[in-house]
Design a protein around this motif. Structure first.
Motif, PDB file in Angstrom:
ATOM      1  N   SER A   1      -3.741 -57.934   4.045  1.00  0.00           N
ATOM      2  CA  SER A   1      -2.798 -56.993   3.393  1.00  0.00           C
ATOM      3  C   SER A   1      -3.431 -56.040   2.487  1.00  0.00           C
ATOM      4  N   VAL A   2      -4.408 -55.561   3.047  1.00  0.00           N
ATOM      5  CA  VAL A   2      -5.499 -54.400   2.286  1.00  0.00           C
ATOM      6  C   VAL A   2      -5.480 -53.139   3.033  1.00  0.00           C
ATOM      7  N   PRO A   3      -5.517 -52.004   2.513  1.00  0.00           N
ATOM      8  CA  PRO A   3      -5.630 -50.798   3.313  1.00  0.00           C
ATOM      9  C   PRO A   3      -6.792 -51.099   4.326  1.00  0.00           C
ATOM     10  N   PRO A   4      -6.609 -50.392   5.351  1.00  0.00           N
ATOM     11  CA  PRO A   4      -7.539 -50.161   6.580  1.00  0.00           C
ATOM     12  C   PRO A   4      -8.893 -49.397   6.011  1.00  0.00           C
ATOM     13  N   GLY A   5     -10.063 -49.616   6.203  1.00  0.00           N
ATOM     14  CA  GLY A   5     -11.232 -49.051   5.795  1.00  0.00           C
ATOM     15  C   GLY A   5     -12.447 -49.856   6.030  1.00  0.00           C
ATOM     16  N   LEU A   6     -12.234 -51.164   6.001  1.00  0.00           N
ATOM     17  CA  LEU A   6     -13.459 -52.265   5.979  1.00  0.00           C
ATOM     18  C   LEU A   6     -13.191 -53.367   6.935  1.00  0.00           C
ATOM     19  N   ALA A   7     -14.304 -53.832   7.640  1.00  0.00           N
ATOM     20  CA  ALA A   7     -14.355 -54.893   8.597  1.00  0.00           C
ATOM     21  C   ALA A   7     -15.041 -56.029   8.192  1.00  0.00           C
ATOM     22  N   PRO A   8     -14.350 -57.218   7.766  1.00  0.00           N
ATOM     23  CA  PRO A   8     -15.133 -58.280   7.290  1.00  0.00           C
ATOM     24  C   PRO A   8     -15.775 -58.910   8.437  1.00  0.00           C
ATOM     25  N   VAL A   9     -16.822 -59.456   8.498  1.00  0.00           N
ATOM     26  CA  VAL A   9     -17.778 -59.859   9.494  1.00  0.00           C
ATOM     27  C   VAL A   9     -18.592 -61.273   8.926  1.00  0.00           C
TER      28      VAL A   9
END
Lengths: 372, 372
Positions: free
Chosen positions: A202-210
């Protein structure tokens, strides 16, 4: 040209395939004054984000960070860094995201072995096992944990056990699962996993945790060829996220502040409580929507609670119903896609949306429109 | 684990190599409730952003949009989409960013012809001309308009004229120039340009504005090989930004709202007024800092007003001065890099920072620290 008027975002209840509703605390956190990505404050935020991500991924992997792009950038980071031209890659393809993984592996130069399964089914571990026997040279096995196009919940632990002791790395797409359903990166022998922020976090799109295991990072270090992207070259990202904090490219620090706050909310609730909440609310919705004669499209026993695919009876115009839900009730659900396009809906109850009152509001609106 | 405490961003005056100070209106715009990237509202915002970007790029290019990544993602989008394996690419290399362009072209499979110039100098048009004679098969010529590592302002119009009527596409890095110094994409015959948001546009990092001429888009359409990235495949981005609004991957709509507001601020001021403001304030700073015995490192006549590289006299510990400026005055400037690392600083007066009072505050702080 004169400027356009200011854009005022409408209030939507986001129940599609992502983004999910964002807590005002997260929006406020990322609206703080911009700070440079070479500022000690940014390094401290990144270290805390990485620590919290380790908790959420259930891993001790040092190489845990957020790539500066949406979920697909995470997928591509995994493929471009772990695959060298000519490598054999086995991919489970039981929906659009599996197909995308196969496409990305091919762009990275792989010989792809696609294990196709009908939409709505999981990929059986036995299929992986026999594919591995047929292709003992396999370097990577990739599966989608939560297939957002079909609502299928892919079992992973058995496959991870199968791959232990082989040369094949286990790469898993957790874009729509991270923070919503149980995921055990270390215990299940996963070597690389990538997610998005706008699903169950539930955080705005723009980052991809890996996250990447030591074995995966070794694979990267031992490459004979250079990674085909600079932007998504993990070595660069690791340099900024690591203790030396060398910057490879600019880092979206405001987005990082949003993720920091979003992860704080996840940990305040507790990961297992959050999983249980998603399971309970998703099941409730799936029961109640079947009472309205909708048919669930994912196989019983492999249904994601946070993303439900369903088909309405032929008498219902699913596309119009969906449009009216947005226009008249401000509620977004997603349309079906690919093999599930016809009469289909995809309903996300992810993160902040996995709540009883949200299910009630959705079903009340649907009932009103169906009766109207 | 228990969550970390909330992260409270310090107030910084951002005078480094980016990000630049962000107007609170932009921060508020991107803190609006998240809206889905399949929502008609998101399409309308994107159309307006593209229109305003055309004004700022000075182009009529249909293919004008913002890539979902930072400036390097824009650079890579240009290289990966316009270069096929085996293509000859001429790159002007007079600083780190030119070197990065050459690296990205190589990763895209190009045979790269590097035209090296000493740090601090522009690349003369005659060098491009003779390289083109030596390599008539050239498919792309790439230059950096504002070399952020050296502060050099690269002339472009003559090179554009040179390339007219040849097969070579003209690709220009405008990461630190867009919105700060004159740029005429169409009039100068530029086929592709990419920027960031956190330079002279004064929007937080996270998006990369790009524009591609019809000739460049034709080159993409006629590729014999697939683009080596899916995330940065321009065809996918064009599908979402175009009238069909097909989504290829998630779009960071909150960041887009920030860019929308930032572009509104640019157009309210007027582009030419904004260029003049940068020119005047940058020159003022460059005059005054030389009074403090700093030496400007970019060639006279080719100095960017918005990004000044300078070296302090040997008696000054430039690194300590810079750290104290941040710690004691909350002012960020960047260190020198590469050939200009020693005793060097890079001072950005970009976007909201290009103001007389900012120069005064910086110089007062420097004076206090130099005397202290």
């Amino acid at each position: 040209m004169p400027p356009f008027p200011a854009a005022t975002a409408p209030e939507r209840l986001l129940l599609g395939a992502g983004p999910s509703p964002v807590d005002p605390r997260v929006l406020a956190a990322q609206a703080q004054p911009t700070v440079g990505h070479r500022d000690p404050f940014a390094f401290a935020v990144a270290e805390q984000v990485a620590d919290m991500l380790r908790t959420v991924f259930r891993t001790r992997n040092t190489a845990t960070l957020a790539v500066a792009g949406t979920g697909t950038a995470g997928m591509e980071t995994a493929m471009l860094n772990l695959v060298e031209p000519g490598d054999t890659v086995i991919v489970g393809v039981n929906g659009s995201y599996g197909a995308r993984v196969a496409d990305l592996a091919r762009r990275a130069g792989a010989e792809v072995v696609e294990l196709e399964e009908p939409w709505g089914r999981a990929v059986p571990a036995e299929r992986i096992e026999s594919a591995l026997r047929a292709h003992p040279e396999t370097r990577v096995v990739a599966l989608v944990h939560a297939e957002t196009s079909t609502g299928v919940h892919q079992p992973l632990a058995e496959v991870g056990a199968l791959l232990a002791g082989t040369e094949a790395l286990f790469v898993v797409d957790v874009v729509t699962s991270l923070g919503g359903v149980p995921l055990e990166v270390d215990a299940w022998g996963i070597d690389a996993a990538y997610a998005c922020t706008q699903g169950c976090l539930s955080v705005p799109p723009g980052l991809a945790p890996v996250t990447f295991s030591e074995r995966a990072v070794d694979r990267l270090r031992q490459r004979a060829t250079s990674v085909r992207s600079s932007y998504l070259d993990l070595t660069g990202a690791l340099a900024w996220w690591g203790p030396e904090h060398d910057d490879h490219h600019a880092v979206p620090v405001n987005a990082l502040l949003g993720l920091h706050e979003g992860l704080r909310i996840v940990l305040e609730e507790g990961l297992e409580t959050r999983w249980a909440r998603h399971a309970e609310v998703g099941e409730l919705f799936q029961d109640h929507v079947q009472d309205r004669d909708a048919v669930l499209l994912a196989d019983a026993g492999h249904r994601l609670p946070q993303l439900t695919t369903l088909a309405w009876p032929a008498a219902v115009d699913a596309a119009t119903l969906r449009r009216r839900l947005l226009d008249e009730h401000g509620i977004e659900v997603a349309g079906g896609t690919g093999g599930f396009a016809e009469r289909g809906w995809r309903v996300g109850l992810m993160g902040q949306a996995a709540r009883h009152e949200v299910v009630d509001r959705l079903l009340d609106a649907v009932d009103e429109l169906l009766e109207g």
